[in-house]
Design a protein around this motif. Structure first.
Motif, PDB file in Angstrom:
ATOM      1  N   LEU A 155       5.824   8.764   8.315  1.00  7.03           N
ATOM      2  CA  LEU A 155       4.943   7.601   8.427  1.00  7.03           C
ATOM      3  C   LEU A 155       4.230   7.318   7.106  1.00  7.03           C
ATOM      4  CD1 LEU A 155       3.367   7.963  11.977  1.00  7.03           C
ATOM      5  CD2 LEU A 155       5.038   6.276  11.181  1.00  7.03           C
ATOM      6  N   MET A 156       3.808   8.350   6.412  1.00  9.41           N
ATOM      7  CA  MET A 156       3.165   8.171   5.116  1.00  9.41           C
ATOM      8  C   MET A 156       4.168   7.630   4.091  1.00  9.41           C
ATOM      9  SD  MET A 156       0.023   8.810   5.437  1.00  9.41           S
ATOM     10  CE  MET A 156      -0.651   9.172   3.859  1.00  9.41           C
ATOM     11  N   LEU A 157       5.392   8.133   4.118  1.00 12.02           N
ATOM     12  CA  LEU A 157       6.417   7.622   3.211  1.00 12.02           C
ATOM     13  C   LEU A 157       6.738   6.152   3.509  1.00 12.02           C
ATOM     14  CD1 LEU A 157       8.900  10.609   2.926  1.00 12.02           C
ATOM     15  CD2 LEU A 157       7.396   9.696   1.155  1.00 12.02           C
ATOM     16  N   LEU A 158       6.799   5.800   4.775  1.00 15.04           N
ATOM     17  CA  LEU A 158       7.039   4.411   5.160  1.00 15.04           C
ATOM     18  C   LEU A 158       5.889   3.510   4.712  1.00 15.04           C
ATOM     19  CD1 LEU A 158       8.895   2.450   6.665  1.00 15.04           C
ATOM     20  CD2 LEU A 158       7.583   2.948   8.720  1.00 15.04           C
ATOM     21  N   ALA A 159       4.657   3.986   4.874  1.00 17.27           N
ATOM     22  CA  ALA A 159       3.499   3.209   4.431  1.00 17.27           C
ATOM     23  C   ALA A 159       3.518   3.041   2.907  1.00 17.27           C
ATOM     24  CB  ALA A 159       2.209   3.885   4.869  1.00 17.27           C
ATOM     25  N   LEU A 160       3.868   4.084   2.180  1.00 17.49           N
ATOM     26  CA  LEU A 160       3.958   3.987   0.725  1.00 17.49           C
ATOM     27  C   LEU A 160       5.049   3.005   0.313  1.00 17.49           C
ATOM     28  CD1 LEU A 160       3.137   5.042  -2.087  1.00 17.49           C
ATOM     29  CD2 LEU A 160       4.905   6.790  -1.806  1.00 17.49           C
ATOM     30  N   PHE A 161       6.198   3.049   0.962  1.00 21.77           N
ATOM     31  CA  PHE A 161       7.283   2.122   0.674  1.00 21.77           C
ATOM     32  C   PHE A 161       6.858   0.681   0.954  1.00 21.77           C
ATOM     33  CE2 PHE A 161      11.051  -0.233   2.115  1.00 21.77           C
ATOM     34  CZ  PHE A 161      11.769  -0.214   0.923  1.00 21.77           C
ATOM     35  N   ALA A 162       6.187   0.459   2.074  1.00 19.65           N
ATOM     36  CA  ALA A 162       5.733  -0.897   2.415  1.00 19.65           C
ATOM     37  C   ALA A 162       4.715  -1.394   1.386  1.00 19.65           C
ATOM     38  CB  ALA A 162       5.128  -0.916   3.810  1.00 19.65           C
ATOM     39  N   TYR A 163       3.811  -0.531   0.942  1.00 17.75           N
ATOM     40  CA  TYR A 163       2.822  -0.900  -0.066  1.00 17.75           C
ATOM     41  C   TYR A 163       3.513  -1.292  -1.379  1.00 17.75           C
ATOM     42  CZ  TYR A 163      -0.816  -0.415  -3.564  1.00 17.75           C
ATOM     43  OH  TYR A 163      -1.662  -0.633  -4.616  1.00 17.75           O
ATOM     44  N   LEU A 164       4.466  -0.481  -1.820  1.00 15.42           N
ATOM     45  CA  LEU A 164       5.181  -0.777  -3.063  1.00 15.42           C
ATOM     46  C   LEU A 164       5.999  -2.062  -2.945  1.00 15.42           C
ATOM     47  CD1 LEU A 164       6.339   2.786  -4.115  1.00 15.42           C
ATOM     48  CD2 LEU A 164       4.507   1.406  -5.121  1.00 15.42           C
ATOM     49  N   LEU A 165       6.591  -2.285  -1.796  1.00 13.14           N
ATOM     50  CA  LEU A 165       7.358  -3.510  -1.573  1.00 13.14           C
ATOM     51  C   LEU A 165       6.457  -4.742  -1.624  1.00 13.14           C
ATOM     52  CD1 LEU A 165      10.235  -4.495  -0.925  1.00 13.14           C
ATOM     53  CD2 LEU A 165       9.609  -4.403   1.470  1.00 13.14           C
ATOM     54  N   LEU A 166       5.276  -4.657  -1.032  1.00 14.67           N
ATOM     55  CA  LEU A 166       4.332  -5.772  -1.085  1.00 14.67           C
ATOM     56  C   LEU A 166       3.839  -6.021  -2.505  1.00 14.67           C
ATOM     57  CD1 LEU A 166       2.243  -5.291   2.162  1.00 14.67           C
ATOM     58  CD2 LEU A 166       3.733  -7.212   1.584  1.00 14.67           C
ATOM     59  N   GLN A 167       3.583  -4.957  -3.261  1.00 19.51           N
ATOM     60  CA  GLN A 167       3.154  -5.122  -4.647  1.00 19.51           C
ATOM     61  C   GLN A 167       4.241  -5.798  -5.481  1.00 19.51           C
ATOM     62  OE1 GLN A 167       0.157  -4.622  -6.044  1.00 19.51           O
ATOM     63  NE2 GLN A 167      -0.500  -4.270  -3.948  1.00 19.51           N
ATOM     64  N   PHE A 168       5.495  -5.428  -5.257  1.00 18.80           N
ATOM     65  CA  PHE A 168       6.604  -6.061  -5.948  1.00 18.80           C
ATOM     66  C   PHE A 168       6.686  -7.540  -5.598  1.00 18.80           C
ATOM     67  CE2 PHE A 168      11.080  -7.339  -5.956  1.00 18.80           C
ATOM     68  CZ  PHE A 168      11.351  -7.190  -7.306  1.00 18.80           C
ATOM     69  N   PHE A 169       6.537  -7.856  -4.328  1.00 26.15           N
ATOM     70  CA  PHE A 169       6.592  -9.244  -3.874  1.00 26.15           C
ATOM     71  C   PHE A 169       5.482 -10.079  -4.509  1.00 26.15           C
ATOM     72  CE2 PHE A 169       5.231 -12.457  -0.741  1.00 26.15           C
ATOM     73  CZ  PHE A 169       6.374 -13.250  -0.762  1.00 26.15           C
ATOM     74  N   PHE A 170       4.247  -9.555  -4.520  1.00 24.62           N
ATOM     75  CA  PHE A 170       3.132 -10.309  -5.081  1.00 24.62           C
ATOM     76  C   PHE A 170       3.262 -10.457  -6.597  1.00 24.62           C
ATOM     77  CE2 PHE A 170       0.729  -8.933  -1.156  1.00 24.62           C
ATOM     78  CZ  PHE A 170       0.822 -10.179  -0.565  1.00 24.62           C
ATOM     79  N   SER A 171       3.776  -9.447  -7.280  1.00 21.35           N
ATOM     80  CA  SER A 171       3.960  -9.583  -8.720  1.00 21.35           C
ATOM     81  C   SER A 171       5.057 -10.607  -9.021  1.00 21.35           C
ATOM     82  CB  SER A 171       4.284  -8.242  -9.365  1.00 21.35           C
ATOM     83  OG  SER A 171       5.548  -7.776  -8.957  1.00 21.35           O
ATOM     84  N   THR A 172       6.088 -10.672  -8.179  1.00 22.81           N
ATOM     85  CA  THR A 172       7.123 -11.691  -8.349  1.00 22.81           C
ATOM     86  C   THR A 172       6.537 -13.090  -8.178  1.00 22.81           C
ATOM     87  OG1 THR A 172       8.762 -10.152  -7.483  1.00 22.81           O
ATOM     88  CG2 THR A 172       9.368 -12.468  -7.508  1.00 22.81           C
TER      89      THR A 172
END
Length: 71
Positions: free
Chosen positions: A11-28
């Protein structure tokens, strides 16, 4: 105790992945927002645009050849 790790670890790994994915999306989105005015400016008047490249070396053979070709 081991069962809790098997539940919270993924669950922590999934939350970290989701956070990184959102950061990538917002930077794009931020990059796209910054580039849109440049694209609109280039398409209209047809004037010659100049690109300035700053290299770390003054006597770089690659940029010297580019300079010779553009004269």
């Amino acid at each position: 105790m081991l069962k809790r790790w098997w539940i919270w670890g993924p669950l922590m790994l999934l939350a970290l992945f989701a956070y990184l994915l959102l950061q990538f999306f917002f930077s794009t989105l931020r990059i796209r927002h910054a580039v849109e005015p440049l694209e609109a400016r280039q398409s209209g008047d047809g004037r010659l645009r100049h690109v300035v490249l700053i290299s770390q070396e003054l006597d770089n053979p690659f940029w010297r050849s580019v300079e010779q070709r553009n004269r």
